[in-house]
Design an enzyme around this catalytic site. Structure first.
Site, PDB file in Angstrom:
ATOM      1  N   ASP A 116       0.844  -1.195   0.000  1.00 56.61           N
ATOM      2  CA  ASP A 116       0.000   0.000   0.000  1.00 56.61           C
ATOM      3  C   ASP A 116       0.880   1.246   0.000  1.00 56.61           C
ATOM      4  O   ASP A 116       1.424   1.634   1.029  1.00 56.61           O
ATOM      5  CB  ASP A 116      -0.919  -0.016   1.226  1.00 56.61           C
ATOM      6  CG  ASP A 116      -1.804   1.222   1.303  1.00 56.61           C
ATOM      7  OD1 ASP A 116      -1.787   2.032   0.353  1.00 56.61           O
ATOM      8  OD2 ASP A 116      -2.504   1.372   2.321  1.00 56.61           O
ATOM      9  N   GLU A 137      31.179   9.121   4.082  1.00 56.85           N
ATOM     10  CA  GLU A 137      31.743   9.120   5.435  1.00 56.85           C
ATOM     11  C   GLU A 137      30.670   9.555   6.437  1.00 56.85           C
ATOM     12  O   GLU A 137      30.703  10.664   6.968  1.00 56.85           O
ATOM     13  CB  GLU A 137      32.949  10.050   5.511  1.00 56.85           C
ATOM     14  CG  GLU A 137      34.084   9.690   4.551  1.00 56.85           C
ATOM     15  CD  GLU A 137      35.206  10.711   4.555  1.00 56.85           C
ATOM     16  OE1 GLU A 137      35.173  11.641   5.397  1.00 56.85           O
ATOM     17  OE2 GLU A 137      36.126  10.591   3.722  1.00 56.85           O
ATOM     18  N   GLU A 150      28.836  10.130   9.803  1.00 57.77           N
ATOM     19  CA  GLU A 150      29.149  10.214  11.234  1.00 57.77           C
ATOM     20  C   GLU A 150      27.873  10.033  12.047  1.00 57.77           C
ATOM     21  O   GLU A 150      26.773  10.292  11.557  1.00 57.77           O
ATOM     22  CB  GLU A 150      29.798  11.563  11.553  1.00 57.77           C
ATOM     23  CG  GLU A 150      31.121  11.776  10.827  1.00 57.77           C
ATOM     24  CD  GLU A 150      31.628  13.197  10.902  1.00 57.77           C
ATOM     25  OE1 GLU A 150      32.836  13.405  10.680  1.00 57.77           O
ATOM     26  OE2 GLU A 150      30.815  14.113  11.157  1.00 57.77           O
ATOM     27  N   GLU A 158      35.204  10.314  16.630  1.00 63.45           N
ATOM     28  CA  GLU A 158      35.285  11.602  15.949  1.00 63.45           C
ATOM     29  C   GLU A 158      35.620  12.716  16.946  1.00 63.45           C
ATOM     30  O   GLU A 158      35.896  12.464  18.114  1.00 63.45           O
ATOM     31  CB  GLU A 158      33.976  11.892  15.204  1.00 63.45           C
ATOM     32  CG  GLU A 158      34.065  11.671  13.690  1.00 63.45           C
ATOM     33  CD  GLU A 158      35.063  12.591  13.024  1.00 63.45           C
ATOM     34  OE1 GLU A 158      35.420  13.654  13.592  1.00 63.45           O
ATOM     35  OE2 GLU A 158      35.531  12.254  11.917  1.00 63.45           O
ATOM     36  N   GLU A 174      32.782   7.533  13.680  1.00 57.90           N
ATOM     37  CA  GLU A 174      32.769   7.383  12.226  1.00 57.90           C
ATOM     38  C   GLU A 174      33.313   6.006  11.860  1.00 57.90           C
ATOM     39  O   GLU A 174      34.301   5.537  12.443  1.00 57.90           O
ATOM     40  CB  GLU A 174      33.624   8.464  11.560  1.00 57.90           C
ATOM     41  CG  GLU A 174      33.668   8.367  10.029  1.00 57.90           C
ATOM     42  CD  GLU A 174      34.425   9.526   9.394  1.00 57.90           C
ATOM     43  OE1 GLU A 174      34.187  10.679   9.807  1.00 57.90           O
ATOM     44  OE2 GLU A 174      35.254   9.284   8.504  1.00 57.90           O
ATOM     45  N   HIS A 216      30.481  13.348   4.483  1.00 59.15           N
ATOM     46  CA  HIS A 216      31.271  13.798   3.346  1.00 59.15           C
ATOM     47  C   HIS A 216      31.135  12.800   2.199  1.00 59.15           C
ATOM     48  O   HIS A 216      31.177  11.587   2.417  1.00 59.15           O
ATOM     49  CB  HIS A 216      32.746  13.937   3.732  1.00 59.15           C
ATOM     50  CG  HIS A 216      32.988  14.902   4.844  1.00 59.15           C
ATOM     51  ND1 HIS A 216      34.164  14.962   5.537  1.00 59.15           N
ATOM     52  CD2 HIS A 216      32.183  15.856   5.394  1.00 59.15           C
ATOM     53  CE1 HIS A 216      34.091  15.907   6.460  1.00 59.15           C
ATOM     54  NE2 HIS A 216      32.890  16.459   6.391  1.00 59.15           N
ATOM     55  N   ARG A 260      40.487  22.427   4.319  1.00 54.06           N
ATOM     56  CA  ARG A 260      39.210  21.833   4.698  1.00 54.06           C
ATOM     57  C   ARG A 260      38.133  22.857   5.052  1.00 54.06           C
ATOM     58  O   ARG A 260      37.050  22.480   5.489  1.00 54.06           O
ATOM     59  CB  ARG A 260      39.406  20.875   5.887  1.00 54.06           C
ATOM     60  CG  ARG A 260      40.248  19.653   5.535  1.00 54.06           C
ATOM     61  CD  ARG A 260      40.556  18.809   6.761  1.00 54.06           C
ATOM     62  NE  ARG A 260      41.438  17.695   6.429  1.00 54.06           N
ATOM     63  CZ  ARG A 260      41.036  16.464   6.137  1.00 54.06           C
ATOM     64  NH1 ARG A 260      39.765  16.179   6.146  1.00 54.06           N
ATOM     65  NH2 ARG A 260      41.912  15.525   5.843  1.00 54.06           N
ATOM     66  N   GLU A 287      35.686  15.804  -2.979  1.00 57.53           N
ATOM     67  CA  GLU A 287      34.967  15.602  -1.717  1.00 57.53           C
ATOM     68  C   GLU A 287      34.060  16.796  -1.424  1.00 57.53           C
ATOM     69  O   GLU A 287      34.538  17.917  -1.248  1.00 57.53           O
ATOM     70  CB  GLU A 287      35.956  15.419  -0.561  1.00 57.53           C
ATOM     71  CG  GLU A 287      35.279  15.209   0.788  1.00 57.53           C
ATOM     72  CD  GLU A 287      36.265  15.183   1.948  1.00 57.53           C
ATOM     73  OE1 GLU A 287      36.297  14.184   2.677  1.00 57.53           O
ATOM     74  OE2 GLU A 287      37.008  16.184   2.123  1.00 57.53           O
ATOM     75  N   ARG A 303      31.709  18.419   1.295  1.00 59.95           N
ATOM     76  CA  ARG A 303      31.740  18.274   2.747  1.00 59.95           C
ATOM     77  C   ARG A 303      30.466  18.737   3.457  1.00 59.95           C
ATOM     78  O   ARG A 303      30.340  18.581   4.664  1.00 59.95           O
ATOM     79  CB  ARG A 303      32.940  19.053   3.306  1.00 59.95           C
ATOM     80  CG  ARG A 303      34.268  18.549   2.760  1.00 59.95           C
ATOM     81  CD  ARG A 303      35.432  19.455   3.148  1.00 59.95           C
ATOM     82  NE  ARG A 303      35.551  19.636   4.584  1.00 59.95           N
ATOM     83  CZ  ARG A 303      36.093  18.758   5.420  1.00 59.95           C
ATOM     84  NH1 ARG A 303      36.551  17.611   4.946  1.00 59.95           N
ATOM     85  NH2 ARG A 303      36.164  19.012   6.709  1.00 59.95           N
TER      86      ARG A 303
END
Length: 446
Positions: free
Chosen positions: A54, A133, A135, A190, A197, A246, A318, A335, A337
């Site tokens: 359903d 990745e 977390e 982490e 992680e 990430h 970063r 990557e 982030r």
């Protein structure tokens, strides 16, 4: 390795499997399932694509007068869960959702990703790979088995026991994932207390998104076994880092080459990679509602807690939205982030792929890479570099989503309309709620 119906029948018999979970994902990213007994009759129906459910009861699917939907199993996703009870062992398979007319259902997130992957193939690429990745936090349960905000450790980044008291929980999660066929690459504490992680090997985007959904199920199940509650909420605790997911992405060509790699290119990146980055940056503000889909997501996207806030890219730096890890050759990747683990992985990867391919198709040029710390720049310095902000609220993000043709076409009309409506209701509920912060700051003052 391709799994056949005969393989599944053999597993059911030899491993004494009593129940089958037919799993699929709703528009908000929640893993759903229909459980049936593992009888020959039910297996016949499964393999003949005759399993009905359903759809009117599932978030963002169909109205009650259109409720009949069918589950078509992807046999290669077959897994036998390593837990069970006195009622017998349980196995599962991830399914695509189809209409009674035998057409892929437009509101099936897995189908949305598959549709965008077909466009990628038409452009000459064989595979879109993802290394996620995700977390998560582990909190204690109270005497009623309800989640609290009390962590069971005081660990920090890469800490060891006895500071990190969740090590045994993580090890069992890793063991279960390994038994299920995951290639786990790392497991660690982490930055924030209670935050963890576990990284698993990249795969093609569809398989990787399936893995994310199974990963979340395993983490929550094993945590509960240890008297803990696992949450993938983006920012469960004020004043500490939130949880991200990430996304490491790469495109591969038919001949098995990484389309992002070019030793002679700037930073060892190909023109395709630079254009893919440009596409991501162009659409970043508009796809954030999909990659960060809750009110709480925007409590994470603030300066000072390692989460990206600014639309820019770099190499090792970063602080921007996008970075390019140092590995080159087949491991060359981009990557992103900003994504958090509350995102529906299928929809998130669909819009990220569409945004990147828009850059590739139109040969967009990426702006200069920003290798200095954006967090310490003044507003004037950021403006001089052409650096803009991500949306600050879900409300702003959803408004921007509707204005982007590339992103909305990637989602399709059915998903767009139902997602926007669900988020409009969520924002209205949040906007009307009187929080403790308001009481603390305004009750006596005014």
């Amino acid at each position: 390795m391709t799994i056949t119906a005969a393989d599944i029948r053999r597993d059911v018999k030899e491993k004494d499997i009593k129940f089958l979970r037919l799993m699929f994902t709703d528009i908000l990213g929640t893993l759903k399932n229909v459980e049936v007994p593992a009888t020959d009759e039910q297996l016949d129906k499964l393999f003949e694509n005759k399993m009905m459910f359903d759809g009117s009861s599932i978030e963002g699917f169909v109205r009650i007068n259109e409720s009949d939907m069918y589950l078509y199993p992807d046999l290669d996703t077959w897994i036998v869960f390593p837990w069970g009870d006195e009622y017998g062992k349980v196995a599962g398979v991830i399914c695509d959702v189809y209409t009674p007319e035998g057409e892929p259902f437009a509101g099936d997130p897995r189908g949305v990703l598959k549709r965008n992957l077909k466009k990628m193939e038409r452009l000459g690429y064989k595979s879109f790979n993802l290394g996620p990745e995700p977390e998560f936090f582990l909190f204690k349960l109270n005497e009623n088995d309800e989640p609290t905000l009390e962590v069971n450790d005081k660990g920090g980044y890469f800490d060891l026991a006895p500071t990190d008291l969740a090590g045994n929980t993580r090890r069992e999660i890793v063991n279960v994932l390994t038994d299920l066929g995951f290639e786990v690459e790392a497991s660690h504490h982490e930055v924030a207390i209670g935050q963890h992680e576990i990284d698993f090997k990249y795969a093609n985007a569809l398989k990787a998104c399936d893995n994310i959904q199974i990963f979340k199920l395993v983490v929550k199940t094993i945590a509960r076994k240890h008297g803990l509650h696992a949450t993938f909420m983006a920012k469960p605790v004020h004043g500490i880092n939130g949880s991200g997911m990430h996304c490491n992405m790469s495109l591969f060509t038919e001949d098995g080459k990484n389309a992002f790699a070019d030793p002679a290119g700037d930073m060892g990146l190909s023109d395709v990679a630079h254009s893919f980055i440009a596409g991501l940056l162009k659409h970043a503000y508009n796809f954030t509602a999909i990659t960060n889909p809750t009110v709480n997501s925007y409590k994470r996207l603030v300066p000072g807690y390692e989460a990206p806030v600014y639309v820019a890219w770099a190499g090792r730096n970063r602080s921007p939205l996008i970075r390019v890890p140092a590995s080159r050759g087949l491991s060359t990747r981009v990557e992103l982030r900003a994504v958090d683990p509350t995102a529906n992985p299928y929809l998130a990867l669909a819009v990220l792929l569409a945004a990147g391919l828009d850059g590739v198709e139109n040969k967009l040029e990426a702006p200069e890479a920003i290798e200095s710390n954006i967090y310490v720049m003044t507003e004037e310095e950021r403006k001089a570099h052409g650096i803009t902000d991500l949306p600050s609220t879900l409300h702003n993000a959803v408004k921007a989503l509707r204005e982007d043709k590339v992103v909305t076409e990637a989602l399709g009309e059915h998903v767009l309309v139902n997602f926007v409506e669900a988020k409009r209701i969520e924002w209205a509920s949040y906007a009307q709620y009187v929080s403790q912060w308001e009481i603390d700051n305004y009750l006596e003052l005014y």
